[in-house]
Write a protein that holds these residues in place. Structure first.
Motif, short mmCIF file in Angstrom:
data_model
loop_
_atom_site.label_atom_id
_atom_site.label_comp_id
_atom_site.label_asym_id
_atom_site.label_seq_id
_atom_site.Cartn_x
_atom_site.Cartn_y
_atom_site.Cartn_z
N GLU A 110 9.68 6.31 7.74
CA GLU A 110 10.33 5.10 7.20
C GLU A 110 9.51 4.50 6.05
N LEU A 111 8.20 4.41 6.24
CA LEU A 111 7.33 3.87 5.20
C LEU A 111 7.33 4.77 3.97
N ALA A 112 7.32 6.08 4.18
CA ALA A 112 7.35 7.03 3.06
C ALA A 112 8.66 6.94 2.30
N GLU A 168 4.79 11.74 -5.41
CA GLU A 168 4.54 10.40 -4.89
C GLU A 168 5.00 10.26 -3.44
N PHE A 169 6.09 10.93 -3.09
CA PHE A 169 6.60 10.90 -1.72
C PHE A 169 5.60 11.57 -0.77
N ILE A 170 5.09 12.71 -1.17
CA ILE A 170 4.12 13.43 -0.34
C ILE A 170 2.81 12.65 -0.27
N ALA A 171 2.39 12.11 -1.40
CA ALA A 171 1.16 11.31 -1.44
C ALA A 171 1.27 10.11 -0.49
N ALA A 172 2.43 9.47 -0.48
CA ALA A 172 2.64 8.31 0.38
C ALA A 172 2.44 8.69 1.84
N ASP A 200 -5.27 4.81 2.24
CA ASP A 200 -5.08 4.87 0.80
C ASP A 200 -6.15 5.76 0.14
N GLY A 201 -5.71 6.55 -0.82
CA GLY A 201 -6.61 7.41 -1.57
C GLY A 201 -6.78 8.80 -0.98
N THR A 202 -6.24 9.02 0.21
CA THR A 202 -6.40 10.32 0.87
C THR A 202 -5.75 11.44 0.07
N PHE A 203 -4.52 11.22 -0.39
CA PHE A 203 -3.83 12.28 -1.11
C PHE A 203 -4.61 12.69 -2.35
N LYS A 204 -5.10 11.71 -3.06
CA LYS A 204 -5.88 12.00 -4.28
C LYS A 204 -7.08 12.88 -3.95
N LYS A 205 -7.75 12.57 -2.87
CA LYS A 205 -8.93 13.33 -2.41
C LYS A 205 -8.54 14.78 -2.10
N ILE A 206 -7.45 14.97 -1.37
CA ILE A 206 -7.02 16.32 -0.99
C ILE A 206 -6.49 17.08 -2.22
N TYR A 207 -5.74 16.37 -3.05
CA TYR A 207 -5.12 17.00 -4.23
C TYR A 207 -6.18 17.49 -5.22
N GLU A 208 -7.30 16.79 -5.30
CA GLU A 208 -8.39 17.25 -6.17
C GLU A 208 -8.91 18.60 -5.68
#
Length: 151
Positions: A40-42, A82-86, A94-102
């Motif tokens: 729901e949040l995503a 953005e949907f997957i990052a959310a 917050d910031g987890t997706f950026k960490k993994i995506y790097e």
């Protein structure tokens, strides 16, 4: 001179390793409410991303791949990203997706990992809940035994 009283607090949660990236899943009651509402949040975040991309026309049908503008493709990828990052950020902070995506710049792979991550976390939450129930029952029995001895 007064002596300090120190009480340690142990964080509620457990580590989750996604590939080579170690994350922490907060299993506190407060965070579990977010975890069980992740979809729901995503979806709310997806709507926000779609609003940002509203000015771009996404064709209903594509007859020739050459007819697609690169901006349209990029916008569609950004909305999906953005949907997957959310979802990652909601589950792990917050910031987890950026960490993994790097570490893993592969949207498809990270999207496919979401279901196994959710299932593994769900299973671990059930195990922790069983252990908590056993602890509560043990304390209850201990209390009742002490109460019975006092009589």
């Amino acid at each position: 001179m007064t002596q300090e009283v120190k009480i340690d607090i142990k964080r509620t949660g457990f580590p989750v390793k996604v590939g080579e990236v170690e994350l922490w899943f907060d299993s506190s009651i407060e965070n579990l409410r977010r975890f069980f509402n992740v979809e729901e949040l995503a979806q709310e975040k997806l709507k926000e991303a779609q609003e940002k991309a509203k000015h771009i026309h996404f064709p209903d049908e594509i007859e020739h791949i050459d007819d697609i503008e690169i901006e349209t493709v990029d916008a569609a990828l950004d909305v999906n990203k953005e949907f997957i990052a959310a979802q990652y950020d909601i589950v792990f902070g917050d910031g987890t997706f950026k960490k993994i995506y790097e570490y893993y710049p592969d949207i498809a792979a990270l999207e496919q990992a979401l279901d196994p991550i959710g299932l593994a976390i769900g299973k671990r939450i059930e195990e922790l809940e069983e252990a908590r129930s056993e602890q509560v029952e043990a304390k209850k029995s201990e209390y009742l035994n002490k109460k019975a001895k006092k009589k």
